[in-house]
Scaffold this active site. Structure first.
Site, short mmCIF file in Angstrom:
data_model
loop_
_atom_site.label_atom_id
_atom_site.label_comp_id
_atom_site.label_asym_id
_atom_site.label_seq_id
_atom_site.Cartn_x
_atom_site.Cartn_y
_atom_site.Cartn_z
N SER A 206 0.89 -1.22 -0.12
CA SER A 206 0.02 0.06 0.08
C SER A 206 0.86 1.18 0.03
CB SER A 206 -0.96 0.02 1.24
OG SER A 206 -1.97 1.09 1.15
N ASN A 207 0.35 2.42 0.51
CA ASN A 207 1.10 3.62 0.48
C ASN A 207 0.75 4.45 1.82
OD1 ASN A 207 -1.14 5.38 0.06
ND2 ASN A 207 -1.01 4.25 -2.11
N ARG A 208 1.39 5.36 2.03
CA ARG A 208 1.45 6.08 3.32
C ARG A 208 0.09 7.11 3.34
NH1 ARG A 208 6.08 5.74 6.10
NH2 ARG A 208 8.07 4.90 5.06
N SER A 209 -0.75 7.11 2.31
CA SER A 209 -1.75 8.19 2.51
C SER A 209 -2.52 7.99 3.75
CB SER A 209 -2.63 8.03 1.23
OG SER A 209 -3.89 8.70 1.38
N ALA A 273 -4.98 7.99 -2.92
CA ALA A 273 -3.58 7.46 -3.50
C ALA A 273 -3.85 6.26 -4.08
CB ALA A 273 -2.79 7.59 -2.50
#
Ligand code: CTP
Length: 398
Positions: A206-209, A273
């Site tokens: 995943s990502n840091r959003s 994101a």
């Protein structure tokens, strides 16, 4: 600036145990810049002393029709909004029948402003046919009703009967007192947060959003009177009160929700994101570490949701605001995305700085519209960035 700033709010407190929460409500209203005049019923005074409301509102509290014979007319005439919180079954019945037998009901009968009632009572009293009929009359008279919420009640039972929380009342009051907006009555779809791609049942990419920027935009659009749908990936940030929430995990799920919600939308704000890559064949069982030194995971490019919805957005004339998260050549890349993804406006975000973008409370964006006009907004709290972005969006909305 809050819609409550400089406005006059009349708070009528009736005799429910939730009256203590109304003390907090007065504080929040004042923090939002409102002038608050409190009127209490005799039963309310048995729950919380008038001195508490006097101290919190900084103004005299009105309790007796006979010691201030004209106050009810003045208070009702001056108010921009009246809130009845908590509203007991008794005061709702009296209001529904137009009674004016004390300071509270006389003031409400004389009020020329919108009235928001926040019921609170035992759930059997709420479900009683007499209360239901009274609520129907009050709604037919144009009153706004918020709650009651479901949950644990003071007497140890549980059911619909809890007064809505002060922050929720503040949101609804702000929406009622909003200024004119081009977003009013329009459907706005907002995406927020990350999406994730499973590797196995316990691991994902995943990502840091954090979802904060999208949620601030959704909240701000709702407070302007829009009908807002918030499609959010997994976030730990509490979604705002107001927008209809659709929770999704993967980019594919976000795409499906988007296609459905865009059918009758006027505006799309694509703040999510979206994970660009996904694992085409996630393992059905947890991948064991065993003696592995390396785990190879192969990722495939997933759908670009803006590209996927482009034809539909053009056909239905959905005004689209996208984001561009960049580490280099920000403006140039953002212009390219505006063109390639069929956007009406793009908000450029610089990645990798602690005071902006992912995970931060503050953000700095530069807006570029389809005509090429560039505006650099200052570094602000995300809620303020959202306000400015929607101001600019409204200017371009036909
Ligand atoms: N976006 C999307 N679908 C994706 C990826 C991004 O709809 N699969 C949207 C984002 O919500 C954002 C805009 O496209 O509004 C730009 O996202 P960004 O991450 O900056 O760009 P990418 O399209 O991922 O391109 P690149 O990785 O080359 O920067």
């Amino acid at each position: 600036m809050s819609a409550l700033d400089g406005r006059r709010v009349l708070l009528v407190v009736s005799g429910g145990i939730a009256a203590y929460k109304s003390a907090i409500l007065v504080r929040r209203l004042r923090q939002a810049g409102a002038r608050v005049d409190v009127v209490m019923t005799a039963s309310a005074e048995k729950m919380v002393g008038a001195a508490t409301f006097h101290a919190l509102s900084g103004r005299p509290v009105h309790t007796n029709l006979w010691t201030e014979p004209l106050a009810h007319v003045e208070l009702g005439r001056e108010a921009d909004l009246a809130i009845v919180a908590p509203a007991t079954a008794n005061i709702l019945a009296r209001m529904a029948h137009g009674l004016a037998d004390d300071m509270a009901t006389s003031t409400l009968l004389a009020a020329a402003c919108p009235i928001l009632v926040c019921p609170a009572m035992n759930f059997r009293m709420w479900e009683n046919a007499a209360t239901r009929e009274n609520m129907e009359s009050l709604r037919a008279h144009g009153l706004h009703v918020l709650g009651p919420e479901d949950g644990e009640l003071a007497e140890g039972e549980s059911g619909p009967g809890r007064m809505s929380e002060p922050d929720v009342i503040i949101s609804v009051a702000s929406r009622l007192l909003r200024g004119e907006s081009r977003l009013e009555g329009r459907k706005v779809v907002v995406t927020a947060g990350p999406t994730l791609a499973s590797i196995d049942p316990v691991r994902f990419v995943s990502n840091r959003s954090s979802g904060r920027m999208g949620m601030a935009l959704a909240s701000s659009a709702w407070l302007r009177g829009a009908d807002v749908v918030l499609i959010a990936g997994p976030t730990s940030v509490e979604p705002p009160y107001g927008p209809r929430l659709i929770r999704v995990e993967t980019s594919q799920e976000m795409g499906t929700a988007l296609e459905k919600e865009l059918q009758d939308a006027s505006v799309l704000i694509m703040a999510a994101a979206v994970s660009d890559f996904f694992v085409p064949d996630p393992a059905a069982e947890k991948i064991k570490r065993q003696d592995r030194d390396v785990l190879d995971v192969s990722l495939e490019a997933g759908p670009d949701l803006l590209a996927q919805t482009r034809a539909m957005r053009v056909e239905r004339q959905v005004f689209t605001l996208g984001f561009a998260l960049e580490t280099t050549d920000a403006l140039e890349n953002a212009r390219r995305k505006l063109e390639a993804k069929g956007l009406d406006m793009v908000a450029v975000n610089e990645a990798g700085r602690p005071d902006r973008g992912f995970e931060a409370d503050t953000n700095q964006v530069t807006l570029i519209d389809a005509a090429g006009v560039v505006e650099e907004l200052p570094l602000l709290q995300k809620t303020d960035v959202a306000e400015r972005m929607l101001d600019r969006l409204e200017e371009r909305l036909s």
